[in-house]
Write a protein that holds these residues in place. Structure first.
Motif, PDB file in Angstrom:
ATOM      1  N   ASN A  47       0.966  -0.985  -0.309  1.00  0.00           N
ATOM      2  CA  ASN A  47      -0.252   0.225  -0.089  1.00  0.00           C
ATOM      3  C   ASN A  47       0.374   1.064   0.149  1.00  0.00           C
ATOM      4  O   ASN A  47       0.228   2.677   0.391  1.00  0.00           O
ATOM      5  CB  ASN A  47      -1.292  -0.341   1.196  1.00  0.00           C
ATOM      6  CG  ASN A  47      -1.793  -1.169   1.479  1.00  0.00           C
ATOM      7  OD1 ASN A  47      -1.868  -1.432   0.074  1.00  0.00           O
ATOM      8  ND2 ASN A  47      -2.600  -1.549   2.294  1.00  0.00           N
ATOM      9  N   GLU A  48       2.080   1.002  -0.456  1.00  0.00           N
ATOM     10  CA  GLU A  48       3.038   2.412  -0.452  1.00  0.00           C
ATOM     11  C   GLU A  48       4.370   2.466  -1.909  1.00  0.00           C
ATOM     12  O   GLU A  48       4.553   0.987  -2.087  1.00  0.00           O
ATOM     13  CB  GLU A  48       4.026   2.338   0.802  1.00  0.00           C
ATOM     14  CG  GLU A  48       4.768   3.795   0.934  1.00  0.00           C
ATOM     15  CD  GLU A  48       5.373   3.937   1.966  1.00  0.00           C
ATOM     16  OE1 GLU A  48       5.745   4.781   2.502  1.00  0.00           O
ATOM     17  OE2 GLU A  48       5.630   2.556   2.529  1.00  0.00           O
ATOM     18  N   SER A  49       4.459   3.280  -2.425  1.00  0.00           N
ATOM     19  CA  SER A  49       4.774   2.985  -3.384  1.00  0.00           C
ATOM     20  C   SER A  49       6.446   3.107  -3.008  1.00  0.00           C
ATOM     21  O   SER A  49       6.320   3.555  -1.570  1.00  0.00           O
ATOM     22  CB  SER A  49       5.182   4.425  -4.905  1.00  0.00           C
ATOM     23  OG  SER A  49       5.480   4.947  -4.084  1.00  0.00           O
ATOM     24  N   ASP A  52       7.799   5.994  -2.388  1.00  0.00           N
ATOM     25  CA  ASP A  52       7.062   7.269  -1.305  1.00  0.00           C
ATOM     26  C   ASP A  52       8.216   6.173   0.328  1.00  0.00           C
ATOM     27  O   ASP A  52       8.611   7.035   0.776  1.00  0.00           O
ATOM     28  CB  ASP A  52       5.799   6.808  -1.447  1.00  0.00           C
ATOM     29  CG  ASP A  52       5.226   7.849  -1.788  1.00  0.00           C
ATOM     30  OD1 ASP A  52       5.543   8.852  -2.592  1.00  0.00           O
ATOM     31  OD2 ASP A  52       4.562   7.699  -2.799  1.00  0.00           O
ATOM     32  N   TRP A  53       8.175   5.452   0.039  1.00  0.00           N
ATOM     33  CA  TRP A  53       8.726   4.964   0.492  1.00  0.00           C
ATOM     34  C   TRP A  53      10.023   4.906   1.206  1.00  0.00           C
ATOM     35  O   TRP A  53      11.123   5.469   2.529  1.00  0.00           O
ATOM     36  CB  TRP A  53       8.563   3.214   0.696  1.00  0.00           C
ATOM     37  CG  TRP A  53       9.648   2.033   1.474  1.00  0.00           C
ATOM     38  CD1 TRP A  53       8.721   1.366   3.458  1.00  0.00           C
ATOM     39  CD2 TRP A  53      11.085   1.698   1.946  1.00  0.00           C
ATOM     40  NE1 TRP A  53       9.972   1.056   3.880  1.00  0.00           N
ATOM     41  CE2 TRP A  53      11.079   0.931   2.660  1.00  0.00           C
ATOM     42  CE3 TRP A  53      11.995   1.235   0.907  1.00  0.00           C
ATOM     43  CZ2 TRP A  53      12.222   0.436   3.197  1.00  0.00           C
ATOM     44  CZ3 TRP A  53      12.710   0.786   1.080  1.00  0.00           C
ATOM     45  CH2 TRP A  53      12.787   0.222   2.219  1.00  0.00           C
TER      46      TRP A  53
END
Length: 97
Positions: A47-49, A52-53
């Protein structure tokens, strides 16, 4: 990564697309070994790219406009993501990010 917030994605050798996604390393390893597969298993945030991570973890900082470009973000994978290389079902290299 938090153990409940990641998945393990397998890309076969010379494949452009993933062939399997697992909720645990052990499940992935069992499947890879059982089928004598060669390729790479990478831990991805759920649930996160990856982009972005990596930014949130301090592993990546934007330095120019290209670092925010859609083509860059779409292809982004962090060297800090854990990954394992397999050949014929055997672990040959473990790279912890």
């Amino acid at each position: 990564m938090n153990k409940s917030n990641q998945v393990y994605v397998f890309n076969g050798q010379k494949s452009g697309l993933a062939s399997a996604v697992f909720s645990s390393y052990r499940q992935a390893e069992f499947w890879i070994k059982r089928n004598y597969l060669s390729g790479i298993l990478i831990e991805y945030p759920l649930n996160e790219s990856c982009y972005d991570w990596a930014k949130a973890q301090g592993h990546f900082k934007e330095r120019s406009a290209i670092d925010r470009a859609p083509i860059f973000i779409a292809k982004f994978v962090s060297a800090y993501q854990r990954n394992w290389h397999f050949a014929n079902g055997q672990l040959v290299e473990n790279i912890d990010g």
